[in-house]
Scaffold this motif. Structure first.
Motif, mmCIF file in Angstrom:
data_model
loop_
_atom_site.group_PDB
_atom_site.id
_atom_site.type_symbol
_atom_site.label_atom_id
_atom_site.label_comp_id
_atom_site.label_asym_id
_atom_site.label_seq_id
_atom_site.Cartn_x
_atom_site.Cartn_y
_atom_site.Cartn_z
ATOM 1 N N HIS A 11 0.836 -1.204 0.000
ATOM 2 C CA HIS A 11 0.000 0.000 0.000
ATOM 3 C C HIS A 11 0.870 1.253 0.000
ATOM 4 C CE1 HIS A 11 -4.008 -1.682 0.238
ATOM 5 N NE2 HIS A 11 -3.499 -2.648 0.989
ATOM 6 N N ILE A 12 0.212 2.398 -0.171
ATOM 7 C CA ILE A 12 0.887 3.700 -0.129
ATOM 8 C C ILE A 12 0.210 4.526 0.962
ATOM 9 C CG2 ILE A 12 1.391 5.810 -1.426
ATOM 10 C CD1 ILE A 12 2.824 3.420 -2.626
ATOM 11 N N GLY A 13 0.996 5.068 1.879
ATOM 12 C CA GLY A 13 0.440 5.884 2.958
ATOM 13 C C GLY A 13 0.076 7.278 2.468
ATOM 14 N N THR A 14 1.049 7.956 1.850
ATOM 15 C CA THR A 14 0.790 9.292 1.296
ATOM 16 C C THR A 14 1.452 9.407 -0.076
ATOM 17 O OG1 THR A 14 2.751 10.129 2.437
ATOM 18 C CG2 THR A 14 0.645 10.512 3.524
ATOM 19 N N ALA A 15 0.856 10.257 -0.916
ATOM 20 C CA ALA A 15 1.430 10.533 -2.234
ATOM 21 C C ALA A 15 1.041 11.944 -2.643
ATOM 22 C CB ALA A 15 0.904 9.526 -3.271
ATOM 23 N N ALA A 16 1.926 12.618 -3.333
ATOM 24 C CA ALA A 16 1.694 13.997 -3.791
ATOM 25 C C ALA A 16 1.137 14.864 -2.652
ATOM 26 C CB ALA A 16 0.756 14.008 -5.007
ATOM 27 N N GLY A 17 1.632 14.618 -1.442
ATOM 28 C CA GLY A 17 1.215 15.407 -0.287
ATOM 29 C C GLY A 17 -0.172 15.083 0.255
ATOM 30 N N ARG A 18 -0.790 14.027 -0.244
ATOM 31 C CA ARG A 18 -2.143 13.674 0.222
ATOM 32 C C ARG A 18 -2.142 12.304 0.883
ATOM 33 N NH1 ARG A 18 -6.483 16.106 -3.722
ATOM 34 N NH2 ARG A 18 -7.856 15.019 -2.293
ATOM 35 N N LEU A 19 -3.119 12.131 1.753
ATOM 36 C CA LEU A 19 -3.318 10.837 2.393
ATOM 37 C C LEU A 19 -3.911 9.856 1.372
ATOM 38 C CD1 LEU A 19 -2.846 10.207 5.367
ATOM 39 C CD2 LEU A 19 -5.292 10.588 5.754
ATOM 40 N N VAL A 20 -3.353 8.638 1.314
ATOM 41 C CA VAL A 20 -3.898 7.629 0.402
ATOM 42 C C VAL A 20 -4.521 6.482 1.200
ATOM 43 C CG1 VAL A 20 -3.390 5.982 -1.445
ATOM 44 C CG2 VAL A 20 -2.293 8.237 -1.434
ATOM 45 N N LYS A 21 -3.710 5.873 2.079
ATOM 46 C CA LYS A 21 -4.291 4.834 2.944
ATOM 47 C C LYS A 21 -4.237 5.328 4.375
ATOM 48 C CE LYS A 21 -4.936 -0.025 3.587
ATOM 49 N NZ LYS A 21 -6.178 -0.159 2.850
ATOM 50 N N VAL A 22 -5.410 5.539 4.938
ATOM 51 C CA VAL A 22 -5.514 6.158 6.258
ATOM 52 C C VAL A 22 -4.817 5.313 7.323
ATOM 53 C CG1 VAL A 22 -7.166 7.047 7.953
ATOM 54 C CG2 VAL A 22 -7.683 7.193 5.521
ATOM 55 N N THR A 23 -4.927 3.982 7.209
ATOM 56 C CA THR A 23 -4.362 3.101 8.236
ATOM 57 C C THR A 23 -2.889 2.781 7.980
ATOM 58 O OG1 THR A 23 -5.161 1.217 6.968
ATOM 59 C CG2 THR A 23 -6.567 1.987 8.761
#
Ligand SMILES: [Zn+2]
Ligand SMILES: [Zn+2]
Length: 392
Positions: A11-23
């Motif tokens: 998974h990816i946690g954050t990308a381009a400064g945004r949250l992707v996977k909250v957990t």
């Protein structure tokens, strides 16, 4: 022919400064994965399952534009010794049977991006991971294939969104028309080949062992060794589909299933995981609240139709305990070992005692060597709690 190591569920946690996977952890970014995984984990093939998010697409576009990744003519994003497979994890509902997770893998960033645009009107927030998509599983499968992707059930036996764990006892009930299109099945951390081969209808599928990592250290806790003629999406797909030729899965590596979070049934009212020696537990013997979280092992007792019998194509499954699950090895010791000895996979399986002694004390050396020989006891996990390793 070269052997590569593949973890296809990251998974990816954050990308381009945004949250992707909250957990997931915030530092689980495309950039960190590319820097960290080949060096610390020794893996070359990474399935990123949040490329459905425009934020992750933007990060990958940036790496392509900077020349740090390139599109392989036969699919996948490559750098020197790395193949990235763009993918998506989807939550799909089977009417009256419940929701389950599925993974889709695509040959190119463009195909994955077009797929994500096609499903946008069926979901709430395209930026977030593992969105519920208002499509039937078979309709989603067809759509994935229309973008040259392939489709596989994720963590198939878990009580938390595993299609065989909480929706149906048989894949044919979820895929009445498209069953022959499903060539692979992800085992999940709480099951292994031996357990899955108690269900005869799964014998033709290739079993995937992947980490479902939500943080950097958890990448590579399960993976596969694959022989490929080249590092490309097409070669990997041929190996997973067991097409005639040289591309093939040689081995699965993973946690002992007892260490998984859903191995045995768990009663959330009593706070109790039912121990390894009992028979299948489908209702709590101590209370009648109905708060039982069915274990993967217990579920397989319900749906199995044979004693474990693996088909001849089935590769061996090797157990390993990741460093972070070994008692007495904290993040600092782990880091020191990786800096001085090599990737985690090497430390666990191949390193010499002298090499380990140069980095860490004798107690840690003995823990690693004894773990390699299986000199430990396992306390089973369940209900969302990992199992534990006790050195003996
Ligand atoms: Zn999932
Ligand atoms: Zn996942």
């Amino acid at each position: 022919m070269p052997a590569y190591y593949a973890d296809l569920h990251i998974h990816i946690g954050t990308a381009a400064g945004r949250l992707v996977k909250v957990t997931a952890s915030r530092d689980l970014t495309v950039e960190r994965i590319i820097q960290f995984v080949p060096r610390e984990k020794g893996l070359s093939i990474l399935g990123l399952v949040d490329v459905s998010s425009p934020a992750v697409q933007a990060d990958l576009q940036g790496l392509l534009a900077a020349g740090r990744l390139a599109e392989h003519p036969r699919g996948g994003l490559v750098s020197e010794q790395l193949l990235i497979i763009p993918g998506a994890e989807l939550e799909l509902v089977l009417p009256d049977r419940g929701a389950a997770h599925y993974l889709a893998y695509f040959p190119s960033l463009e195909a994955c991006t077009e797929f994500s645009i096609a499903i946008r009107s069926y979901l709430t927030n395209p930026y977030l991971s593992t969105q519920n998509v208002a499509l039937a599983p078979e309709a989603a499968l067809e759509l994935v294939e229309s973008y040259q992707g392939f489709f596989t059930p994720a963590h198939a036996f878990t009580p938390h969104k595993g299609v065989l764990g909480c929706c149906v006892p048989d894949l044919a009930q979820a895929f009445p028309s498209f069953l022959p299109h499903i060539l692979t099945l992800e085992l999940g951390l709480s099951a292994d080949t031996k357990m899955a081969d108690t269900v005869s209808s799964l014998s033709q599928l290739t079993f995937l062992s992947s980490s479902d990592a939500h943080s950097l250290p958890k990448i590579g806790r399960e993976y596969m060794r694959v022989n490929l003629v080249e590092l490309s999406f097409e070669a990997l797909r041929a190996a997973l589909a067991r097409e005639p030729g040289l591309n093939m899965v040689e081995a699965n590596y993973g946690l002992a299933p007892l260490l998984g979070k859903y191995h045995r049934s768990f009663c959330s009212a009593c706070g109790r995981i039912f121990a390894a020696s009992l028979a299948a537990v489908t209702t709590c013997p101590d209370c009648s609240t109905g708060h039982l979280v069915l274990g993967v092992w217990d579920r397989l007792q319900q749906i199995a139709d044979q004693s474990s019998r693996s088909p001849s194509h089935r590769p061996p499954y090797y157990y390993q305990v990741p460093l972070e699950m070994l008692p007495g090895i904290g993040p600092k010791t782990r880091e020191k070992l990786i800096q001085r000895v090599g990737p985690e996979k090497y430390i666990l399986n191949e390193s010499q005692p002298e090499e380990l002694r140069e980095a860490v004390g004798e107690k840690v050396v003995q823990t690693i060597l004894r773990a390699r020989q299986g000199q430990y006891e396992l306390v089973p996990g369940g209900g969302g709690y990992y199992g534990r390793v006790k050195m003996v």
